[in-house]
Design a protein around this motif. Structure first.
Motif, mmCIF file in Angstrom:
data_model
loop_
_atom_site.group_PDB
_atom_site.id
_atom_site.type_symbol
_atom_site.label_atom_id
_atom_site.label_comp_id
_atom_site.label_asym_id
_atom_site.label_seq_id
_atom_site.Cartn_x
_atom_site.Cartn_y
_atom_site.Cartn_z
ATOM 1 N N SER A 99 0.814 -1.215 0.000
ATOM 2 C CA SER A 99 0.000 0.000 0.000
ATOM 3 C C SER A 99 0.848 1.265 0.000
ATOM 4 C CB SER A 99 -0.926 0.015 1.225
ATOM 5 O OG SER A 99 -1.810 -1.077 1.213
ATOM 6 N N ILE A 100 2.136 1.128 0.260
ATOM 7 C CA ILE A 100 3.003 2.308 0.362
ATOM 8 C C ILE A 100 3.102 3.047 -0.964
ATOM 9 C CG2 ILE A 100 5.357 3.105 0.825
ATOM 10 C CD1 ILE A 100 3.864 2.258 3.335
ATOM 11 N N ALA A 101 3.361 2.297 -2.047
ATOM 12 C CA ALA A 101 3.578 2.936 -3.351
ATOM 13 C C ALA A 101 2.372 3.764 -3.805
ATOM 14 C CB ALA A 101 3.948 1.889 -4.397
ATOM 15 N N PRO A 102 1.145 3.209 -3.835
ATOM 16 C CA PRO A 102 0.027 4.034 -4.292
ATOM 17 C C PRO A 102 -0.252 5.246 -3.411
ATOM 18 C CG PRO A 102 -0.761 1.885 -3.506
ATOM 19 C CD PRO A 102 0.729 1.804 -3.614
ATOM 20 N N ILE A 103 -0.060 5.115 -2.091
ATOM 21 C CA ILE A 103 -0.279 6.257 -1.200
ATOM 22 C C ILE A 103 0.715 7.365 -1.509
ATOM 23 C CG2 ILE A 103 -0.137 7.057 1.196
ATOM 24 C CD1 ILE A 103 -1.181 4.274 2.037
ATOM 25 N N TRP A 104 2.002 6.989 -1.592
ATOM 26 C CA TRP A 104 3.017 8.042 -1.766
ATOM 27 C C TRP A 104 3.084 8.561 -3.197
ATOM 28 C CZ3 TRP A 104 3.178 6.524 3.102
ATOM 29 C CH2 TRP A 104 3.675 7.436 4.031
ATOM 30 N N ARG A 105 2.638 7.765 -4.166
ATOM 31 C CA ARG A 105 2.567 8.300 -5.526
ATOM 32 C C ARG A 105 1.570 9.456 -5.580
ATOM 33 N NH1 ARG A 105 5.643 5.901 -9.171
ATOM 34 N NH2 ARG A 105 6.085 3.662 -9.096
ATOM 35 N N GLU A 106 0.462 9.330 -4.856
ATOM 36 C CA GLU A 106 -0.510 10.426 -4.826
ATOM 37 C C GLU A 106 0.055 11.637 -4.100
ATOM 38 O OE1 GLU A 106 -3.334 11.158 -6.215
ATOM 39 O OE2 GLU A 106 -3.380 9.270 -7.317
ATOM 40 N N VAL A 107 0.763 11.397 -2.995
ATOM 41 C CA VAL A 107 1.378 12.509 -2.266
ATOM 42 C C VAL A 107 2.386 13.226 -3.158
ATOM 43 C CG1 VAL A 107 2.891 13.104 -0.331
ATOM 44 C CG2 VAL A 107 1.030 11.467 0.010
ATOM 45 N N MET A 108 3.255 12.450 -3.823
ATOM 46 C CA MET A 108 4.269 13.051 -4.688
ATOM 47 C C MET A 108 3.636 13.735 -5.894
ATOM 48 S SD MET A 108 7.499 10.382 -4.416
ATOM 49 C CE MET A 108 6.594 8.898 -4.816
ATOM 50 N N SER A 109 2.539 13.176 -6.404
ATOM 51 C CA SER A 109 1.838 13.782 -7.531
ATOM 52 C C SER A 109 1.290 15.152 -7.161
ATOM 53 C CB SER A 109 0.704 12.863 -7.996
ATOM 54 O OG SER A 109 -0.018 13.430 -9.063
ATOM 55 N N ALA A 110 0.657 15.236 -5.986
ATOM 56 C CA ALA A 110 0.092 16.514 -5.536
ATOM 57 C C ALA A 110 1.191 17.551 -5.315
ATOM 58 C CB ALA A 110 -0.711 16.305 -4.252
ATOM 59 N N CYS A 111 2.323 17.120 -4.751
ATOM 60 C CA CYS A 111 3.437 18.046 -4.523
ATOM 61 C C CYS A 111 4.085 18.451 -5.839
ATOM 62 C CB CYS A 111 4.473 17.399 -3.602
ATOM 63 S SG CYS A 111 3.909 17.148 -1.902
ATOM 64 N N ARG A 112 4.234 17.493 -6.761
ATOM 65 C CA ARG A 112 4.838 17.781 -8.048
ATOM 66 C C ARG A 112 4.009 18.792 -8.838
ATOM 67 N NH1 ARG A 112 3.782 13.413 -10.961
ATOM 68 N NH2 ARG A 112 4.940 12.094 -9.505
ATOM 69 N N ALA A 113 2.688 18.693 -8.710
ATOM 70 C CA ALA A 113 1.806 19.598 -9.438
ATOM 71 C C ALA A 113 1.965 21.048 -8.986
ATOM 72 C CB ALA A 113 0.350 19.157 -9.274
ATOM 73 N N LEU A 139 -2.648 7.040 -14.223
ATOM 74 C CA LEU A 139 -2.975 7.581 -12.906
ATOM 75 C C LEU A 139 -2.229 6.824 -11.808
ATOM 76 C CD1 LEU A 139 -6.825 8.108 -13.364
ATOM 77 C CD2 LEU A 139 -5.047 9.854 -13.375
ATOM 78 N N GLY A 140 -2.065 5.512 -11.999
ATOM 79 C CA GLY A 140 -1.340 4.726 -11.000
ATOM 80 C C GLY A 140 0.131 5.092 -10.941
ATOM 81 N N TYR A 141 0.711 5.458 -12.090
ATOM 82 C CA TYR A 141 2.134 5.768 -12.139
ATOM 83 C C TYR A 141 2.428 7.205 -11.728
ATOM 84 C CZ TYR A 141 6.950 5.930 -13.829
ATOM 85 O OH TYR A 141 8.316 6.068 -13.908
ATOM 86 N N PHE A 142 1.651 8.150 -12.267
ATOM 87 C CA PHE A 142 1.919 9.569 -12.035
ATOM 88 C C PHE A 142 1.079 10.162 -10.912
ATOM 89 C CE2 PHE A 142 3.286 9.098 -16.479
ATOM 90 C CZ PHE A 142 4.518 9.718 -16.437
ATOM 91 N N GLY A 143 0.034 9.449 -10.445
ATOM 92 C CA GLY A 143 -0.904 10.039 -9.497
ATOM 93 C C GLY A 143 -1.961 10.838 -10.249
ATOM 94 N N SER A 144 -2.976 11.265 -9.547
ATOM 95 C CA SER A 144 -4.125 11.908 -10.198
ATOM 96 C C SER A 144 -3.936 13.391 -10.474
ATOM 97 C CB SER A 144 -5.389 11.711 -9.343
ATOM 98 O OG SER A 144 -5.189 12.230 -8.040
ATOM 99 N N SER A 145 -2.850 13.995 -9.947
ATOM 100 C CA SER A 145 -2.644 15.437 -10.155
ATOM 101 C C SER A 145 -1.859 15.688 -11.443
ATOM 102 C CB SER A 145 -1.922 16.052 -8.956
ATOM 103 O OG SER A 145 -2.693 15.920 -7.780
ATOM 104 N N ILE A 146 -2.457 15.272 -12.560
ATOM 105 C CA ILE A 146 -1.850 15.446 -13.878
ATOM 106 C C ILE A 146 -2.873 16.065 -14.821
ATOM 107 C CG2 ILE A 146 -0.254 13.501 -13.641
ATOM 108 C CD1 ILE A 146 -2.207 11.846 -15.353
#
Length: 372
Positions: free
Chosen positions: A77-91, A113-120
């Motif tokens: 569960s770590i990867a999907p949680i932190w991908r979203e965190v990093m996506s939001a910060c990257r945006a 969405l799984g790779y980059f997160g939803s903030s794209i």
């Protein structure tokens, strides 16, 4: 020693919810602190002229967190949680544009969405060719294309397009693929109303057994994507689609039969592509893959000679696929995945010797392997 905890009264639900609310508030403070640090990183990157997205850095972050994880949250569960965190910060630095095979609800969109997160910024495309074109032209910063399925093998069009494009692979992700039978009708008579099943040819092949058993006389209609099949099914109650639950929700369809793929462990691997003028090659992450395509002169022992440098330098070959060169001479291109990174001396030596024995040699990309 006796367990005294069993004699203590359990906290009330209201007390537990209050504690969770406080933890959530603390998390929000920390997330915003992280976001402000990410904004500062963005300013430093602009000053240095560095790229915003570094896949090897994100892979290292996730690996480090998995090593620190003491539970009860599962490491998966770590990867999907932190991908979203990093996506939001990257945006907060620069929202990135990602092209993929559309329309809304495709597995390619889910992989993006799984790779980059939803903030794209989403850039859905009508074909794999258009994903390559949009990424090459700069309409998208990155493209997501399917390259291999665990049931049906390689996605031939993607491999062919790699030959004549400037794009390179800078990441990968894989997705568990569940094909659901979708249509506007519901209830026990839904199957009887279907005259055609619309889906991508790969999806139709992956569900061949189920369709032959349960809908043997129904037309199988190939379309550009599974989501396009869902869109068509939303317009005509006599049509069905093979697509994801996300596509069902997107197009207002019912899941008549769930998970009808012939292989219950069906997965699709996707390549993340970018243009070398706008994205640099990922540095060493610690678990890297090299993709390349080669050809050799059609003579006895040529394929053996191609593999010798890998053995001599201890480089592991993890995938080998052949595609006809379409020259009319029974010549082939060989698509290879190697374990390692060109910055490793043994790998660099193997690549140099491999290049010397090949009639054609093209490095498709070096990237961190999929992080789950």
């Amino acid at each position: 020693m006796a367990d005294l905890s069993s004699s203590l009264p359990l906290p009330t639900l209201a007390q537990l919810r209050q504690q969770i609310d406080q933890v959530d508030a603390d998390l929000l403070v920390l997330l915003n602190r992280r976001a402000r640090l990410a904004q500062t990183v963005g300013e430093v990157k602009k000053h240095e002229g560095s790229v915003v997205f570094r896949p090897e850095r994100e892979a290292q972050v996730i690996d480090g967190l998995k090593a620190l994880n003491a539970g009860p949250i599962k490491s998966d569960s770590i990867a999907p949680i932190w991908r979203e965190v990093m996506s939001a910060c990257r945006a907060l630095e620069t929202p990135i544009r990602v092209a993929y095979l559309g329309p809304a609800g495709t597995f390619s969109e889910q992989a993006a969405l799984g790779y980059f997160g939803s903030s794209i910024v989403r850039v859905p495309c009508p074909s794999i060719d258009e994903v390559f074109r949009a990424t090459t032209a700069g309409a998208a910063d990155f493209g997501v294309v399917p390259v291999e399925n665990s049931t049906e093998g390689v996605v031939a069009r993607s491999l062919d397009l790699f030959l004549n494009t400037a794009l390179f692979i800078m990441g990968e992700t894989s997705l568990a693929v569940r094909h659901n039978l979708l249509c506007k009708q519901t209830g026990p008579d839904a199957l009887q109303s279907i005259t055609a099943v619309c889906a991508h040819p790969q999806a139709l092949a992956q569900c061949h057994g189920w369709l032959s058993t349960h809908l043997p006389h129904v037309e199988r209609r190939p379309v550009s994507s599974n989501a396009e099949g869902a869109r068509l099914a939303s317009l005509d109650p006599s049509l069905a689609a093979l697509a994801s639950e996300r596509a069902a929700s997107e197009w207002g369809l019912h899941v008549v039969e769930p998970a009808i793929q012939d292989d219950p462990s069906n997965r699709t691997r996707f390549a993340i592509v970018a243009h070398p003028d706008r994205q640099s090659v990922p540095a060493v992450s610690g678990h890297d893959c090299i993709s390349l395509v080669v050809s050799v002169v059609n003579q006895p022992g040529a394929v053996h000679d191609m593999l010798v440098p890998l053995k001599q330098h201890g480089v592991s070959l993890t995938r080998l696929e052949s595609r006809p060169a379409r020259s009319g001479q029974w010549e082939y291109y060989f698509y290879m995945d190697l374990q390692g990174h060109p910055d490793h001396p043994a790998v660099a030596a193997a690549l140099k010797e491999l290049r010397a024995v090949c009639a054609f040699f093209k490095l498709l990309g070096t990237y961190p392997i999929d992080v789950h």
